[in-house]
Design a protein around this motif. Structure first.
Motif, PDB file in Angstrom:
ATOM      1  N   UNK A 138     -18.448  79.543  62.636  1.00 15.24           N
ATOM      2  CA  UNK A 138     -19.256  80.757  62.668  1.00 15.24           C
ATOM      3  C   UNK A 138     -20.731  80.439  62.424  1.00 15.24           C
ATOM      4  N   UNK A 139     -20.999  79.594  61.441  1.00 10.77           N
ATOM      5  CA  UNK A 139     -22.378  79.224  61.127  1.00 10.77           C
ATOM      6  C   UNK A 139     -23.034  78.491  62.293  1.00 10.77           C
ATOM      7  N   UNK A 140     -22.306  77.566  62.918  1.00 10.62           N
ATOM      8  CA  UNK A 140     -22.866  76.811  64.042  1.00 10.62           C
ATOM      9  C   UNK A 140     -23.204  77.735  65.206  1.00 10.62           C
ATOM     10  N   UNK A 141     -22.354  78.738  65.462  1.00 11.78           N
ATOM     11  CA  UNK A 141     -22.640  79.696  66.533  1.00 11.78           C
ATOM     12  C   UNK A 141     -23.911  80.486  66.228  1.00 11.78           C
ATOM     13  N   UNK A 142     -24.095  80.859  64.980  1.00 17.12           N
ATOM     14  CA  UNK A 142     -25.318  81.565  64.581  1.00 17.12           C
ATOM     15  C   UNK A 142     -26.544  80.661  64.711  1.00 17.12           C
ATOM     16  N   UNK A 143     -26.398  79.399  64.366  1.00 13.96           N
ATOM     17  CA  UNK A 143     -27.542  78.482  64.402  1.00 13.96           C
ATOM     18  C   UNK A 143     -28.035  78.227  65.822  1.00 13.96           C
ATOM     19  N   UNK A 144     -27.145  78.248  66.814  1.00 11.11           N
ATOM     20  CA  UNK A 144     -27.579  78.012  68.202  1.00 11.11           C
ATOM     21  C   UNK A 144     -27.931  79.315  68.901  1.00 11.11           C
ATOM     22  N   UNK A 145     -27.909  80.442  68.183  1.00 12.62           N
ATOM     23  CA  UNK A 145     -28.256  81.746  68.750  1.00 12.62           C
ATOM     24  C   UNK A 145     -29.675  82.125  68.343  1.00 12.62           C
ATOM     25  N   UNK A 146     -30.260  83.129  69.001  1.00 13.57           N
ATOM     26  CA  UNK A 146     -31.589  83.606  68.591  1.00 13.57           C
ATOM     27  C   UNK A 146     -31.554  84.532  67.382  1.00 13.57           C
ATOM     28  N   UNK A 147     -30.389  84.789  66.847  1.00 22.31           N
ATOM     29  CA  UNK A 147     -30.253  85.688  65.696  1.00 22.31           C
ATOM     30  C   UNK A 147     -30.906  85.039  64.477  1.00 22.31           C
ATOM     31  N   UNK A 148     -31.672  85.797  63.709  1.00 22.98           N
ATOM     32  CA  UNK A 148     -32.386  85.209  62.561  1.00 22.98           C
ATOM     33  C   UNK A 148     -31.465  84.873  61.393  1.00 22.98           C
ATOM     34  N   UNK A 149     -30.743  83.792  61.551  1.00 21.08           N
ATOM     35  CA  UNK A 149     -29.902  83.262  60.480  1.00 21.08           C
ATOM     36  C   UNK A 149     -30.595  82.003  59.981  1.00 21.08           C
ATOM     37  N   UNK A 150     -31.160  82.012  58.779  1.00 23.08           N
ATOM     38  CA  UNK A 150     -32.152  81.008  58.404  1.00 23.08           C
ATOM     39  C   UNK A 150     -31.620  79.611  58.099  1.00 23.08           C
ATOM     40  N   UNK A 151     -30.429  79.512  57.532  1.00 22.06           N
ATOM     41  CA  UNK A 151     -29.956  78.200  57.088  1.00 22.06           C
ATOM     42  C   UNK A 151     -28.464  78.078  57.320  1.00 22.06           C
ATOM     43  N   UNK A 152     -27.978  76.928  57.742  1.00 20.70           N
ATOM     44  CA  UNK A 152     -26.544  76.791  58.018  1.00 20.70           C
ATOM     45  C   UNK A 152     -25.719  76.741  56.741  1.00 20.70           C
ATOM     46  N   UNK A 153     -24.466  77.110  56.888  1.00 23.92           N
ATOM     47  CA  UNK A 153     -23.478  76.954  55.817  1.00 23.92           C
ATOM     48  C   UNK A 153     -22.252  76.272  56.414  1.00 23.92           C
TER      49      UNK A 153
END
Length: 724
Positions: A138-153
């Protein structure tokens, strides 16, 4: 591969496990972010989509996290009537919740676009447990998206087997583990912990969390590399009025007026909550009355604010007042000290009809737990993509609206209820007796009758008491406590709260639920809302939680300190019999004919299980007479014939030279014509009838063939004429 997309792959190598491969740019191109995570033959796909626009002044993040396991990925066809996947199973809900709780706190403050994250298990590997990798996907999908998710988990499973800590071990290793935790964290801080333990010490759990964090740091670094390789730029939130911002609330608010109003509210609210000895209802009433007057007074201002802003100011001032009261004065909403436990009262054997019950009240939280005992047929069938089998212990948690004075339709358990029930189930299953000693299927139902803080831990306490009341021979009692935390990054102050209230949970920085026995921990669940929690504070919380947990346990022991020595009269009875392995077939009979006949004749229910040493037969019935009758019938089948013993037999067939008599279930012997009477018999049909019951004596077992010779004559007095 689709055009205009670049496939990017990164590999994470951790000691003692297969490589983790994260890949993006190959599938799900319409999603705003998509990755596939592979370990061995296991494949997870995570996709994320966010709305471009959102309503202004939304006070929460509308995040939806879903996890599904495809039966096709395990080479199975679903077992339901429709033969397709239906609504999410409890297992899928629990996995989705773990990812949600890990990700939600890291979105920027004020970001309120609707976001959906879907994680699917498309290929299963029996040696890889996918739930430990869902947070990473889930975190990796957010990180490669333009969604403002600041830091991976990332999430990992940490287990201790044979004294050694392992990351994401195989299921076979996990079966022997005394620690089994799912840990979520960023590079900087722990975010979420959940799992079960076999009465381990607090410091052992802390060591496991630290060990997991080191593995998580590596996974977070690789996600950063993946995001950089994609070159995706993060967008900001677009509101319905076209304004571009990451925090529409603050940009739209007049800052000077906000500060002035917040200070005025803070003083009044601080004075209200400082008045101790208020119940939740009294405190809420006073705050609501003050809030209504405050909002009505806003219309007199030149630039009146709307009600959304007014509510926001009020909530901010309330949060600060509650936190400052604890930090500066060591006093809480209800007047307690930081480590003080609310008053507890308990009543066992509360309901007459259930097989066990207990009412547990702690402050304004109340749980009623009931225990129901059933036989093998009552076990829960588990039919999932990766797991199949039966479950003999279940705990179900219900949270009706009236528990908090609200109206809520009762339409099945929500995700929160499933999660709380699972936590309590984990806490209690570690003390249950083995199936060999207690073959019951056990169901605990916890109904929350009132709630103001940690109803899941009240469920643990009530469930433990109800098991003892039912006479289930659990190893020892289990208690639970919820810990809270308030921190001030500016001053460095922190306050650890024992037995938190609902408001302290909502306004605090941590919700840490800990359950265990006097010997050690059995389950935990921790959600952290700050990014700078030190291990020192976490250790302090664990030490303080132990003191509170043992205080609750001592109070529980005053109500009932050990299981009752007998089950309730209306509980189903049981007995266990061991039989030779080679006699299992004889007891079951061809097509189950023998065991079914015994059940039909006695009314008892019988379960037969093959074990290493032989066979185990379990008898269940509502009365002892039925059990004893069934036992005698099984004993007769498995008993070994003894030369010289007298048996009641039934004539099965008559031939010219003798009759065959079933003298034991499934065992026929020859009653030779010369052994029927002392006098000479010319025609057996004139003396015996098929189906007739007679007494016979076993006079010989042929050592070569194992055939049995019977005599009726040996039981008759020898006539004088014959004697002479």
């Amino acid at each position: 591969m689709p055009t205009n997309h670049k496939k990017i792959s990164k590999t994470i190598t951790l000691a003692d496990q297969q490589a983790i491969i994260i890949e993006t740019g190959k599938t799900a191109m319409q999603a705003h972010g998509a990755v596939e995570v592979r370990v061995g033959n296991m494949n997870l796909r995570a996709t994320v989509v966010a709305k471009e626009e959102t309503k202004e002044m939304l006070e929460f993040l509308p995040l939806h996290v879903e996890y599904r396991e495809k039966f096709s990925g395990a080479g199975k066809i679903p077992g339901s009537f429709f033969r397709r996947e239906g609504k999410p199973s409890d297992h899928e809900v629990l996995v989705a919740r773990s990812a949600d709780r890990a990700i939600r706190p890291l979105f920027p403050a004020g970001y309120s676009a609707e976001v959906q994250i879907c994680i699917e298990l498309n290929s299963a590997d029996p040696e890889v447990l996918p739930d430990a990798l869902v947070g990473l996907a889930a975190s990796a999908a957010l990180m490669v998206s333009p969604i403002p998710f600041p830091t991976p988990i990332a999430t990992v499973r940490v287990a201790r087997s044979a004294g050694q800590l392992r990351i994401n071990p195989a299921p076979s290793v996990l079966e022997q583990a005394d620690i089994d935790l799912i840990v979520a964290a960023s590079e900087e801080s722990i975010i979420m912990v959940e799992g079960e333990m076999d009465e381990v010490q607090e410091e052992d759990m802390l060591s496991a969390i630290q060990f997991a964090h080191e593995a998580i740091k590596k996974q977070c670094q690789v996600q950063q590399e993946l995001a950089m390789a994609t070159g995706t730029s993060k967008k900001v939130q677009v509101t319905t009025n076209g304004q571009v911002t990451t925090n529409s609330h603050e940009n739209a608010e007049p800052q000077e007026m906000r500060e002035t109003m917040s200070k005025m509210l803070y003083r009044e609210i601080y004075a209200i909550i400082k008045k101790s000895a208020h119940s939740k209802q009294e405190r809420q009433k006073m705050l609501i009355e003050f809030k209504q007057g405050y909002i009505q007074g806003l219309v007199l201002l030149p630039n009146a604010m709307d009600e959304v802003l007014a509510n926001r100011y009020f909530q901010e001032a309330t949060k600060k007042a509650v936190r400052d009261l604890a930090l500066n004065e060591g006093t809480r909403l209800d007047g307690r000290k930081l480590d003080e436990i609310r008053p507890i009262w308990i009543e066992t054997d509360y309901l007459p009809a259930p097989h066990g019950s207990a009412l547990f009240t702690r402050g304004e939280t109340q749980a009623l737990a009931t225990v129901t005992l059933g036989d093998k047929l009552a076990e829960q069938l588990i039919d999932q993509a990766t797991v199949s089998g039966y479950k003999r212990f279940m705990l179900h948690y219900n949270f009706p609206g009236f528990a908090t004075g609200e109206i809520k339709p009762n339409r099945g358990p929500a995700r929160r209820e499933i999660g709380h029930g699972n936590l309590a189930e984990r806490a209690l299953k570690k003390v249950l007796p083995p199936e060999e000693e207690n073959p019951y299927t056990i169901r605990i139902e916890s109904d929350i009758l009132a709630s103001n803080g940690s109803s899941s831990m009240a469920t643990v306490c009530a469930g433990s008491l109800a098991l003892m009341d039912a006479g289930v021979p659990i190893k020892t009692a289990v208690s639970g406590i919820a810990m809270g935390l308030i921190t001030d990054p500016t001053t460095g102050k922190h306050a650890i709260l024992s037995d938190i209230l609902g408001d302290e949970d909502a306004l605090g920085d941590m919700d840490f639920k800990v359950a265990g026995t006097a010997k050690g921990l059995t389950a935990c669940q921790m959600d952290i809302k700050v990014s700078s929690l030190s291990y020192q504070i976490l250790q302090e919380a664990l030490v303080q939680s132990r003191a509170g947990r043992l205080h609750i346990l001592a109070t529980m022991n005053t109500a009932i300190d050990k299981p009752r020595t007998s089950y309730k009269p209306h509980a189903p009875g049981f007995s266990i019999m061991n039989i030779p392995k080679d006699m299992i077939g004889a007891v079951i009979g061809s097509g189950g004919k023998v065991v079914q006949e015994i059940q039909r004749d006695t009314g008892a229910r019988i379960d037969i299980k093959e074990v290493d040493a032989g066979g185990t037969v379990r008898f269940f019935a509502s009365d002892q007479e039925s059990i004893q009758k069934a036992e005698q019938m099984v004993k007769a089948i498995v008993a070994e014939p003894v030369v010289g013993e007298v048996y009641q037999g039934k004539i099965k067939s008559i031939l010219s030279f003798g009759a065959f008599v079933e003298f034991m279930p499934g065992k026929d012997g020859l009653l030779h014509i010369s052994e029927v009477k002392w006098e000479r018999v010319e025609d057996l049909a004139q003396v015996l009838e098929i189906g007739e019951t007679i007494q016979v004596k076993l006079i010989e077992i042929d050592p070569k063939t194992g055939k049995y010779r019977l005599s009726r004559r040996a039981l008759l007095a020898k006539p004088e004429a014959v004697a002479s």
